[in-house]
Design an enzyme around this catalytic site. Structure first.
Site, PDB file in Angstrom:
ATOM      1  N   ARG A   1       0.856  -1.190   0.000  1.00 33.79           N
ATOM      2  CA  ARG A   1       0.000   0.000   0.000  1.00 33.79           C
ATOM      3  C   ARG A   1       0.893   1.240   0.000  1.00 33.79           C
ATOM      4  O   ARG A   1       1.715   1.407   0.897  1.00 33.79           O
ATOM      5  CB  ARG A   1      -0.886  -0.001   1.255  1.00 33.79           C
ATOM      6  CG  ARG A   1      -1.672   1.261   1.418  1.00 33.79           C
ATOM      7  CD  ARG A   1      -2.466   1.351   2.724  1.00 33.79           C
ATOM      8  NE  ARG A   1      -3.006   2.696   2.797  1.00 33.79           N
ATOM      9  CZ  ARG A   1      -3.102   3.426   3.891  1.00 33.79           C
ATOM     10  NH1 ARG A   1      -2.744   2.945   5.059  1.00 33.79           N
ATOM     11  NH2 ARG A   1      -3.567   4.651   3.830  1.00 33.79           N
TER      12      ARG A   1
ATOM     13  N   HIS B   1      -2.848  11.010   0.996  1.00 35.37           N
ATOM     14  CA  HIS B   1      -2.178  10.826   2.287  1.00 35.37           C
ATOM     15  C   HIS B   1      -1.526  12.177   2.606  1.00 35.37           C
ATOM     16  O   HIS B   1      -0.318  12.290   2.727  1.00 35.37           O
ATOM     17  CB  HIS B   1      -1.174   9.670   2.224  1.00 35.37           C
ATOM     18  CG  HIS B   1      -0.856   9.057   3.553  1.00 35.37           C
ATOM     19  ND1 HIS B   1      -1.014   7.705   3.831  1.00 35.37           N
ATOM     20  CD2 HIS B   1      -0.373   9.593   4.690  1.00 35.37           C
ATOM     21  CE1 HIS B   1      -0.633   7.453   5.069  1.00 35.37           C
ATOM     22  NE2 HIS B   1      -0.232   8.596   5.621  1.00 35.37           N
TER      23      HIS B   1
ATOM     24  N   ASN C   1      -6.993   1.813  10.555  1.00 31.11           N
ATOM     25  CA  ASN C   1      -5.645   2.056  11.067  1.00 31.11           C
ATOM     26  C   ASN C   1      -5.753   2.063  12.581  1.00 31.11           C
ATOM     27  O   ASN C   1      -6.460   2.896  13.155  1.00 31.11           O
ATOM     28  CB  ASN C   1      -5.113   3.409  10.587  1.00 31.11           C
ATOM     29  CG  ASN C   1      -4.956   3.458   9.076  1.00 31.11           C
ATOM     30  OD1 ASN C   1      -5.166   2.462   8.380  1.00 31.11           O
ATOM     31  ND2 ASN C   1      -4.595   4.619   8.565  1.00 31.11           N
TER      32      ASN C   1
ATOM     33  N   TYR D   1      -3.579   1.785  16.271  1.00 28.69           N
ATOM     34  CA  TYR D   1      -2.308   1.777  17.003  1.00 28.69           C
ATOM     35  C   TYR D   1      -2.497   1.656  18.504  1.00 28.69           C
ATOM     36  O   TYR D   1      -1.743   0.976  19.180  1.00 28.69           O
ATOM     37  CB  TYR D   1      -1.511   3.062  16.713  1.00 28.69           C
ATOM     38  CG  TYR D   1      -1.024   3.137  15.295  1.00 28.69           C
ATOM     39  CD1 TYR D   1       0.222   2.634  14.945  1.00 28.69           C
ATOM     40  CD2 TYR D   1      -1.818   3.680  14.289  1.00 28.69           C
ATOM     41  CE1 TYR D   1       0.674   2.686  13.638  1.00 28.69           C
ATOM     42  CE2 TYR D   1      -1.373   3.725  12.974  1.00 28.69           C
ATOM     43  CZ  TYR D   1      -0.133   3.231  12.655  1.00 28.69           C
ATOM     44  OH  TYR D   1       0.310   3.268  11.354  1.00 28.69           O
TER      45      TYR D   1
HETATM   46  O1  IFM Z   1       3.081   7.596   9.983  1.00 27.04           O
HETATM   47  C1  IFM Z   1       1.707   7.650  10.218  1.00 27.04           C
HETATM   48  C2  IFM Z   1       0.948   7.495   8.930  1.00 27.04           C
HETATM   49  O2  IFM Z   1       1.290   8.440   7.991  1.00 27.04           O
HETATM   50  C3  IFM Z   1      -0.541   7.623   9.192  1.00 27.04           C
HETATM   51  N1  IFM Z   1      -0.953   6.755  10.257  1.00 27.04           N
HETATM   52  C4  IFM Z   1      -0.201   6.750  11.478  1.00 27.04           C
HETATM   53  C5  IFM Z   1       1.286   6.566  11.167  1.00 27.04           C
HETATM   54  C6  IFM Z   1       2.091   6.577  12.477  1.00 27.04           C
HETATM   55  O3  IFM Z   1       1.877   7.765  13.174  1.00 27.04           O
END
Ligand code: IFM
Length: 455
Positions: A77, A121, A298, A300
Site C-alpha cells: 500500500r 495521504h 488504522n 495503534y
Molecule cells: O506515519 C503515520 C501514517 O502516515 C498515518 N498513520 C499513522 C502513522 C504513524 O503515526
C-alpha cells in the site's frame, strides 16, 4: 503451543506514504504541497527535519521492491503525491510524475506484489491551499480530478484503491489542533474540512468505479477507541464524545446514517457549528454514502477518556497503565481494543469487508556491532495484535488482510525522524536498508499464513 492460521486468501502486506519516503520533493516537475511548506517553516517539526530526501524512494524504488519480494510481501500500500501528478492541483498533468507511479506499479506486478493505492495521504497542493484548502468546497472537485487522472493511467493494472487516509487527521489534527499542515486552529474549519473530504471520497468512488474494471475501493479511517478512565458517569460521557469526535463523525455518514445527532449538539455547544451544518448541501449525504467494497482501519492504540473539567472527577484509574507497555510515540500497547473495534465495526455497521490498512509501532532499536537489529518489542506488538485480529475473525468479522505500518523507517510528520516504525531500518546517512528481526519474523508468518503462540 497453538498455531493461529488465517483464512485462505488472507492478504499480508506493508504500507507507506509518498511524502514519508519518496524525497525528490522538487524534481521532475513536482509541485509544492502543504507539507513542503509546513516543514520549511521553523518550529513545525520536532527535529527541524523535512521530507526533502526522506528514504529517497523516488530514486531507490527498484531496490525497495526487491526487498519486499525477498520478505515475501504480498500487498504494498503506497500513496501518490498529488502535486507530483497535478502540480497545480487540477488541470495540467505532470507526465513525469505519473510515469514514476507507472514504473512502480509495473515493478510491483513483475515482483508478484499487489499494489493498493491511496489517493490522499495529506499532500494537498499549495495552489489549492491558497484558494481556501479543504474548508473550501471546490477542493473536493479537484480531488475527484486527481482520482480520475490517476485511475485512468493506472486502473488497468491497479484494482485496489483507497480514497483517503485518516480523514480525522486531515480535519481535526490539521485544522483544529494545528499539529499537522496547514497548522490551523479552527474547529469550524475542521468540520468543513471533514465534510469536504467525505464528499470528495464519494465523488472519487464514482470516478474509480467508472474507470477501473473490477475495482475494489474503500477509505482508511484511524481509530483510537475510547475507554472511560474511571467508572464515573462523567468519564463515560467523555468516552462517548471521544468516539463521536474520532470515529462516528466519519463512520456514520459513510454508512448512510447522517452526522451523529449527539455530536452535532456537542459541536453546537462548543461553538464549532455556529451556523449548524450549513456547509451540507442537498444530495451530499447520499454521495458520501456511495457504497464501497471495504473499510480500511488504522489502529495503534486506545484512548483513556477522562472528563478533565469535572471538579469531582477524582482520579480513580481502574485500568493499569504500565510504562513498559508504551511505544516510542508514548502510545499505550493495547491489543484487546483492536479485537473490540473489529467486532464493533462488524456488528454495529455491517461493514462488508475490512482490511487493517495500518498497524505498527515505533521503537528506536538500532543495528548492533554485527549489523543486526533485534526488535523483539515490535515482534511482540505485531504478534499480539494479529492474535486479537484472529480472534475477531473467529466471530465472523470479514477481515481480509493485514498491512503493517511501515515497510521502512521514514519521516514521521511533525515528529520528523525521531521515530522508527519500519520493519526495515533505514540509515539516513547512507540510505542503507537493513531488515530488522521483525521483518524476518513477518516473512515467516506470511509463508505459514499464521504463527504459533504459547498456550
Ligand atoms: O506515519 C503515520 C501514517 O502516515 C498515518 N498513520 C499513522 C502513522 C504513524 O503515526
Amino acid at each position: 503451543m497453538t498455531k493461529l492460521t488465517f483464512p485462505p486468501g488472507f492478504r499480508w502486506g506493508v504500507a507507506t506514504s509518498a511524502y514519508q519516503i519518496e524525497g525528490a520533493w522538487n524534481e521532475d516537475g513536482r509541485g509544492e504541497s502543504i507539507w513542503d511548506r509546513f516543514v520549511h517553516m521553523p518550529g513545525n517539526v520536532q527535529d527541524g527535519s523535512t521530507g526533502d530526501v526522506a528514504c529517497d524512494h523516488y530514486h531507490r524504488w527498484r531496490e525497495d521492491v526487491a526487498l519486499m519480494q525477498q520478505l515475501a510481501i504480498q500487498v504494498y500500500r503506497f500513496s501518490v503525491s498529488w502535486p507530483r501528478i497535478l502540480p497545480a492541483g487540477f488541470g495540467q498533468i505532470n507526465q513525469a510524475g505519473l510515469d514514476f507511479y507507472d514504473r512502480l506499479v509495473d515493478g510491483l506486478l513483475a515482483a508478484g506484489i499487489t499494489p493498493f493505492i491511496t489517493l490522499y495521504h495529506w499532500e494537498l497542493p499549495v495552489t489549492l491551499q491558497d484558494k481556501g484548502g479543504w474548508p473550501h468546497r471546490d477542493t473536493a472537485s479537484a480531488f475527484a480530478e486527481l482520482a480520475d487522472v490517476t485511475s485512468r493511467a493506472l486502473g488497468d493494472r491497479v484494482k485496489n484503491w483507497i480514497t483517503h487516509n485518516e480523514p480525522w487527521c486531515t480535519s481535526m489534527l490539521s485544522h483544529e489542533l494545528g499539529e499537522h499542515a496547514p497548522g490551523w486552529r479552527n474547529g469550524n474549519a475542521a468540520l468543513k474540512t471533514a465534510h469536504h473530504v467525505l464528499l470528495s471520497h464519494g465523488m472519487a468512488v464514482q470516478r474509480l468505479r467508472a474507470n477501473v474494471p473490477d475495482v475494489q475501493v474503500g477509505i482508511a479511517l484511524n481509530f483510537e477507541p475510547a475507554v472511560p478512565a474511571s467508572a464515573s458517569p462523567a468519564d463515560y460521557h467523555a468516552a462517548r464524545i471521544w468516539d463521536g469526535y474520532y470515529s462516528r463523525w466519519f463512520l456514520d455518514p459513510l454508512y448512510g446514517r447522517h452526522y451523529p445527532a449527539d455530536m452535532v449538539a456537542h459541536y453546537r455547544a462548543t461553538g464549532y457549528l455556529p451556523h449548524d451544518l450549513d456547509f451540507v448541501r442537498h444530495g451530499d449525504l447520499d454521495l458520501i454514502a456511495t457504497p464501497t467494497d471495504f473499510l480500511g482501519i488504522n489502529y495503534y492504540t486506545r484512548h483513556l477518556a477522562r472528563a478533565a473539567d469535572v471538579p469531582d472527577n477524582l482520579p480513580q484509574e481502574i485500568f493499569p497503565d504500565p510504562p513498559a507497555a508504551r511505544t516510542e510515540m508514548d502510545w499505550e500497547v493495547y491489543p484487546p481494543a483492536l479485537y473490540h473495534l473489529l467486532n464493533w465495526l462488524h456488528f454495529g455497521y455491517r461493514v462488508p469487508k475490512i482490511y487493517i490498512t495500518e498497524n505498527g509501532c515505533s521503537y528506536l532499536d538500532a543495528p548492533d556491532a554485527g549489523g543486526r537489529v533485534s526488535d523483539e518489542r515490535r515482534i511482540r506488538y505485531m504478534r499480539d495484535h494479529l492474535a486479537a485480529a484472529h480472534r475477531a475473525i473467529g466471530n465472523g468479522v470479514p477481515l481480509a488482510g493485514y498491512l503493517q505500518w511501515s515497510l521502512m523507517d521514514n519521516f514521521e510528520w511533525a515528529r520528523g525522524y525521531t521515530q522508527r516504525f519500519g520493519i526495515v531500518y533505514v540509515d539516513y546517512e547512507t540510505q542503507q536498508r537493513i531488515p530488522k528481526d521483525s521483518a524476518y519474523w513477518y516473512r515467516d508468518v506470511i509463508a505459514g499464513n499464521g504463527f504459533v503462540i504459547a498456550d
